[in-house]
Design a protein around this motif. Sequence first.
Motif, short mmCIF file in Angstrom:
data_model
loop_
_atom_site.label_atom_id
_atom_site.label_comp_id
_atom_site.label_asym_id
_atom_site.label_seq_id
_atom_site.Cartn_x
_atom_site.Cartn_y
_atom_site.Cartn_z
N ALA A 143 0.86 -1.19 0.00
CA ALA A 143 0.00 0.00 0.00
C ALA A 143 0.89 1.23 0.00
O ALA A 143 1.80 1.37 0.84
CB ALA A 143 -0.91 0.01 1.22
N TYR A 144 0.65 2.14 -0.95
CA TYR A 144 1.44 3.35 -1.08
C TYR A 144 0.64 4.53 -0.55
O TYR A 144 -0.49 4.78 -0.98
CB TYR A 144 1.80 3.60 -2.55
N HIS A 145 1.23 5.27 0.37
CA HIS A 145 0.56 6.43 0.95
C HIS A 145 1.44 7.67 0.77
O HIS A 145 2.61 7.66 1.17
CB HIS A 145 0.31 6.22 2.45
N SER A 146 0.85 8.71 0.19
CA SER A 146 1.60 9.96 0.06
C SER A 146 1.45 10.81 1.32
O SER A 146 2.24 11.73 1.54
CB SER A 146 1.11 10.74 -1.16
N THR A 147 0.44 10.52 2.10
CA THR A 147 0.25 11.19 3.39
C THR A 147 0.22 10.13 4.47
O THR A 147 -0.56 9.17 4.39
CB THR A 147 -1.07 11.98 3.42
N LYS A 148 1.05 10.26 5.46
CA LYS A 148 1.11 9.26 6.52
C LYS A 148 -0.22 9.20 7.27
O LYS A 148 -0.84 10.23 7.55
CB LYS A 148 2.24 9.58 7.50
N GLN A 149 -0.63 7.99 7.59
CA GLN A 149 -1.88 7.77 8.31
C GLN A 149 -1.59 7.31 9.73
O GLN A 149 -0.58 6.65 10.00
CB GLN A 149 -2.73 6.73 7.58
N LYS A 150 -2.51 7.68 10.62
CA LYS A 150 -2.34 7.30 12.04
C LYS A 150 -2.48 5.78 12.19
O LYS A 150 -3.14 5.12 11.41
CB LYS A 150 -3.40 8.00 12.89
N ASN A 151 -1.84 5.28 13.22
CA ASN A 151 -1.92 3.86 13.60
C ASN A 151 -1.31 2.93 12.56
O ASN A 151 -1.60 1.73 12.55
CB ASN A 151 -3.38 3.45 13.86
N ILE A 152 -0.48 3.47 11.68
CA ILE A 152 0.22 2.63 10.70
C ILE A 152 1.72 2.82 10.88
O ILE A 152 2.22 3.95 10.88
CB ILE A 152 -0.18 2.98 9.26
N VAL A 153 2.41 1.71 11.05
CA VAL A 153 3.88 1.73 11.11
C VAL A 153 4.38 1.43 9.70
O VAL A 153 4.12 0.35 9.17
CB VAL A 153 4.41 0.69 12.11
N TYR A 154 5.06 2.36 9.11
CA TYR A 154 5.50 2.22 7.72
C TYR A 154 6.78 1.39 7.64
O TYR A 154 7.71 1.58 8.42
CB TYR A 154 5.68 3.59 7.09
N ASP A 155 6.77 0.47 6.70
CA ASP A 155 7.90 -0.44 6.52
C ASP A 155 8.97 0.15 5.61
O ASP A 155 10.16 -0.04 5.83
CB ASP A 155 7.41 -1.76 5.91
N TYR A 156 8.51 0.83 4.57
CA TYR A 156 9.42 1.35 3.56
C TYR A 156 9.03 2.79 3.20
O TYR A 156 7.93 3.26 3.49
CB TYR A 156 9.38 0.50 2.28
N ALA A 157 9.97 3.45 2.55
CA ALA A 157 9.70 4.77 1.97
C ALA A 157 10.23 4.79 0.55
O ALA A 157 11.21 4.11 0.23
CB ALA A 157 10.36 5.87 2.80
N MET A 158 9.55 5.55 -0.27
CA MET A 158 10.01 5.76 -1.63
C MET A 158 10.12 7.26 -1.84
O MET A 158 9.12 7.98 -1.79
CB MET A 158 9.05 5.14 -2.65
N LEU A 159 11.34 7.72 -2.03
CA LEU A 159 11.62 9.14 -2.18
C LEU A 159 11.89 9.47 -3.64
O LEU A 159 12.81 8.92 -4.24
CB LEU A 159 12.82 9.53 -1.31
N VAL A 160 11.07 10.37 -4.18
CA VAL A 160 11.32 10.89 -5.53
C VAL A 160 12.06 12.21 -5.35
O VAL A 160 11.47 13.23 -4.97
CB VAL A 160 10.01 11.09 -6.31
N ASN A 161 13.35 12.18 -5.62
CA ASN A 161 14.23 13.31 -5.32
C ASN A 161 14.56 14.05 -6.63
O ASN A 161 15.28 13.53 -7.48
CB ASN A 161 15.50 12.79 -4.65
N PHE A 162 14.04 15.26 -6.76
CA PHE A 162 14.34 16.08 -7.94
C PHE A 162 15.74 16.67 -7.77
O PHE A 162 15.99 17.46 -6.86
CB PHE A 162 13.30 17.19 -8.10
N ARG A 163 16.64 16.31 -8.68
CA ARG A 163 18.03 16.71 -8.55
C ARG A 163 18.37 17.91 -9.42
O ARG A 163 19.18 18.76 -9.06
CB ARG A 163 18.95 15.54 -8.93
N GLN A 164 17.78 17.96 -10.59
CA GLN A 164 18.17 19.00 -11.55
C GLN A 164 17.02 19.28 -12.51
O GLN A 164 16.34 18.36 -12.96
CB GLN A 164 19.40 18.54 -12.32
#
Length: 393
Positions: free
Chosen positions: A224-245
């Motif tokens: 499950a992908y969440h762009s906004t963290k939800q209460k009562n959920i411990v997140y296992d992973y993160a996916m960071l889209v990092n704009f470099r240039q």
Amino acid sequence: MKKTTLLLFLLSIFAGCGVKQTQNYVSSGDYDAAIDKAVSGLRNNKDKKGKQDYVYLLEEAFAKAKDRDLRNITMLVKDANPRNFEQVFNTYVQLNNRQEKIRPLLPLKLLKEGRNANFPFDDYADQIIDSKNALSRHLYDNAKGLLGTKDKVNYRRAYDDLVYLDQLTPNYKDVRNLIEDAKFKGTDFVHVYTKNETKIIIPTDLQTALLDFSTYGLNDKWTAYHSTKQKNIVYDYAMLVNFRQINISPEQIKEKEFVNEKEIVDGKKKLLDARGRVVKDSLGKDVMVDNIKIVRIKINEFRQFKTAQVVAKVDYLDLRTNQLIQTFPISSEFVFENIYAKYRGDLRAIEKEYQPYFRNRPVPFPSNEQMVYDTGEDLKAKLKNIIVKNKFR
């Protein structure tokens, strides 16, 4: 008469092939395939003399299949391993289904022996219920044990067992609640967010579009992908889209001038000989030929041009260990181009495919923000491709 004889001959060949195949199934121990083939052959005109081979083979295959299944059940029960409960249950169901497949055909006569074929049927209702209850208890207890661990793989196994249990025995104890619990515990929750390391403002709409995973069509059962963290959920992973240039070219208008010449047919003219006299045909009429004319056009072409390139990277992060798992480069480019032209001369001197440019007009250049936003669809497609090919687990 000949057609009827040929048809009967062909039918006898097909029937013979069916019997031969049934014999092969019996010989190889594939008794249920033999039963299916024989039952199919006996559905019509079962008492015909030509169907006797099917009756004998059905009697033999049924007896052998039943004997093998009962011996297997005896061995499985003696083994006393709970993992065998499902196989015991399925075998009893198979024994019963096999009888029900044959029952509509009975009685089946064996003409030479003057008797009916022997199919000793048994009532397996109690065994089916008892083995199903034993299997249900095992599935429930095993799932509860798996849910008591701290392993997502075990939670997913528990989920599959509970779903099967709910199909096998609907509304069994608190199975529905346990299914929801197993689904939640077995899901990998991923927090997806963006970071801007450039000196250019990233349009909010672009960030929203990139993080709207409902439009990606991934249908991942356990992620499950969440762009906004939800209460009562411990997140296992993160996916960071990092704009470099972000590279945006200057607004450019390039002008090009060129001349085009073309030979065209401009009507007809009289054919003249070397002395300048009109050539006549055999009937005394003037010979007419194409009047070839060279036409010319001078074109001033203008090309408005601007590009935007977004360079980023996608980081997979394990939030339980705070470690970087993988990094994937990602980039996209959007090109704005508008071509318009003016001309002097004869339009026939240029191809028709080019002529729409003469109707075009200069247009305002898109803003830098709009150019960056217009890279969005390509970025989304590339981001989706990364996710599809690179699962977190």
